[in-house]
Design an enzyme around this catalytic site. Structure first.
Site, short mmCIF file in Angstrom:
data_model
loop_
_atom_site.label_atom_id
_atom_site.label_comp_id
_atom_site.label_asym_id
_atom_site.label_seq_id
_atom_site.Cartn_x
_atom_site.Cartn_y
_atom_site.Cartn_z
N HIS A 1 -37.15 7.03 -37.93
CA HIS A 1 -37.19 5.88 -37.02
C HIS A 1 -36.47 6.22 -35.72
O HIS A 1 -35.50 6.98 -35.72
CB HIS A 1 -36.52 4.68 -37.72
N GLY B 1 -39.93 -4.99 -37.05
CA GLY B 1 -38.48 -5.18 -37.12
C GLY B 1 -38.14 -6.66 -37.05
O GLY B 1 -38.16 -7.38 -38.05
N GLY B 2 -37.85 -7.14 -35.84
CA GLY B 2 -37.36 -8.51 -35.64
C GLY B 2 -38.17 -9.57 -36.37
O GLY B 2 -37.61 -10.43 -37.06
N ASN C 1 -39.17 -3.80 -41.50
CA ASN C 1 -37.98 -2.95 -41.43
C ASN C 1 -36.79 -3.85 -41.08
O ASN C 1 -36.66 -4.29 -39.95
CB ASN C 1 -38.18 -1.88 -40.34
N TRP C 2 -35.96 -4.11 -42.08
CA TRP C 2 -34.86 -5.07 -41.86
C TRP C 2 -33.67 -4.46 -41.14
O TRP C 2 -32.74 -5.16 -40.78
CB TRP C 2 -34.40 -5.65 -43.21
N LYS C 3 -33.65 -3.16 -41.01
CA LYS C 3 -32.53 -2.47 -40.36
C LYS C 3 -31.22 -2.89 -41.06
O LYS C 3 -31.21 -3.08 -42.26
CB LYS C 3 -32.50 -2.75 -38.87
N SER D 1 -42.26 -4.71 -31.25
CA SER D 1 -42.41 -6.12 -30.87
C SER D 1 -43.72 -6.73 -31.34
O SER D 1 -44.34 -7.55 -30.64
CB SER D 1 -42.22 -6.28 -29.35
N GLY E 1 -37.91 -3.70 -30.28
CA GLY E 1 -36.84 -4.68 -30.08
C GLY E 1 -36.70 -5.15 -28.64
O GLY E 1 -35.69 -5.75 -28.28
N GLU F 1 -44.57 4.09 -32.96
CA GLU F 1 -43.66 3.08 -32.42
C GLU F 1 -43.17 3.53 -31.05
O GLU F 1 -42.19 4.29 -30.97
CB GLU F 1 -42.47 2.90 -33.35
N GLU G 1 -34.40 4.66 -34.04
CA GLU G 1 -32.95 4.39 -34.03
C GLU G 1 -32.19 5.52 -34.73
O GLU G 1 -31.07 5.84 -34.35
CB GLU G 1 -32.67 3.02 -34.69
C1 PEP Z 1 -38.87 -1.32 -35.66
O1 PEP Z 1 -37.67 -1.31 -35.63
O2 PEP Z 1 -39.49 -0.51 -36.38
C2 PEP Z 1 -39.56 -2.31 -34.84
C3 PEP Z 1 -40.85 -2.15 -34.63
O3 PEP Z 1 -38.80 -3.32 -34.33
P1 PEP Z 1 -39.34 -4.62 -33.53
O4 PEP Z 1 -40.51 -5.16 -34.29
O5 PEP Z 1 -38.19 -5.55 -33.52
O6 PEP Z 1 -39.73 -4.16 -32.17
#
Ligand code: PEP
Length: 252
Positions: A94, A229-230, A9-11, A208, A168, A162, A96
């Protein structure tokens, strides 16, 4: 029986140039055929990503979709518009979106239904906040977030657990915490669909997830992949997670 799915997920990261560079790099790593891989760039990078991914097994996801096919919804995008751009998947609900843009279980379900009607596969996100976990309400929250999913088609439905406190933050659910939540969610899916259908629905862990913790999380029986994500923004770390999933798929 469930294939691992590793979804990035590049956001709001990576315009067209960075998207091209990433996808060319990812294709050069020749990701394992034993693992399903999906990337989700911002809307503006979808056509470029679709073009570069043509002929590859890597799937393309959008990060949001509206519940109507068209209309006066400034700033929104419909399922048909996304499939026209080459998307096959969409991330819905999500945290966010829930935190910053007023997404609710109801709107998330409406978006998921519209996405399926447009032929998109859905990665449906759920998860508790830190406050909810610390007040022992995790299961209650997961139950209410999955309530009503039975109105969707089980085909092409993926659920992403999640925990909001892990997204994050660098703080990850332990493998046992993830397994406990995933097993609980699978029970909710059994009630929403049937035991047989719930067995076939992939439940991804997100929060994470990184190369260093991927193997221990993906080794758990109800963890069927990751939403990342990251660590999905860098070809090296994303492909290291894909490799960890391939090792788990091989039973190692
Ligand atoms: C996400 O945004 O779906 C996510 C899991 O982010 P991260 O891996 O950065 O925690």
């Amino acid at each position: 029986m469930r294939r691992f799915l590793i979804a990035g997920n590049w956001k709001m990261h990576k315009g067209v140039g960075e998207t091209s560079a990433f996808i060319e790099g990812l294709l050069a790593t020749d990701p394992s055929p034993a693992v399903d891989v999906v990337v989700s760039p911002p809307f503006t990078s979808l056509p470029t990503a679709a073009m570069l991914l043509t002929g590859s097994k890597i799937g393309l996801a959008a990060q949001n979709v509206h519940w109507e096919a068209s209309g006066a919804f400034t700033g929104e995008i419909s399922g048909e518009m996304l499939t026209e751009l080459g998307a096959e998947w969409v991330i819905v609900g999500h945290s966010e979106r829930r935190t910053f843009f007023g997404e609710t279980d109801r709107t998330a379900r409406d978006r998921a239904r519209a996405a399926q009607q447009a032929g998109l596969k859905v990665i449906y996100c759920i998860g508790e906040t830190l406050e909810e976990r610390e007040s022992d309400r995790t299961f209650q929250v997961l139950e209410s977030q999955t309530d009503g999913l039975g109105g969707l088609s089980h085909a092409g439905l993926v659920v992403a657990y999640e925990p909001v406190w892990a997204i994050g933050t660098g703080r990850t659910a332990s493998p046992d915490q993830a397994q406990e939540a995933h097993a609980f969610v699978r029970g909710c899916l059994e009630r929403a669909f049937s035991a047989v259908r719930a067995e076939g629905i992939r439940i991804l862990y997100g929060g994470s997830l990184k190369p260093g913790n991927a193997h221990e999380l993906l080794s758990k029986p109800d963890v069927d992949g990751g939403l990342i994500g990251g660590a999905s923004l860098d070809v090296e770390s994303f492909s290291a997670i894909i490799r960890a999933a391939a090792v788990c798929a091989a039973g190692e």
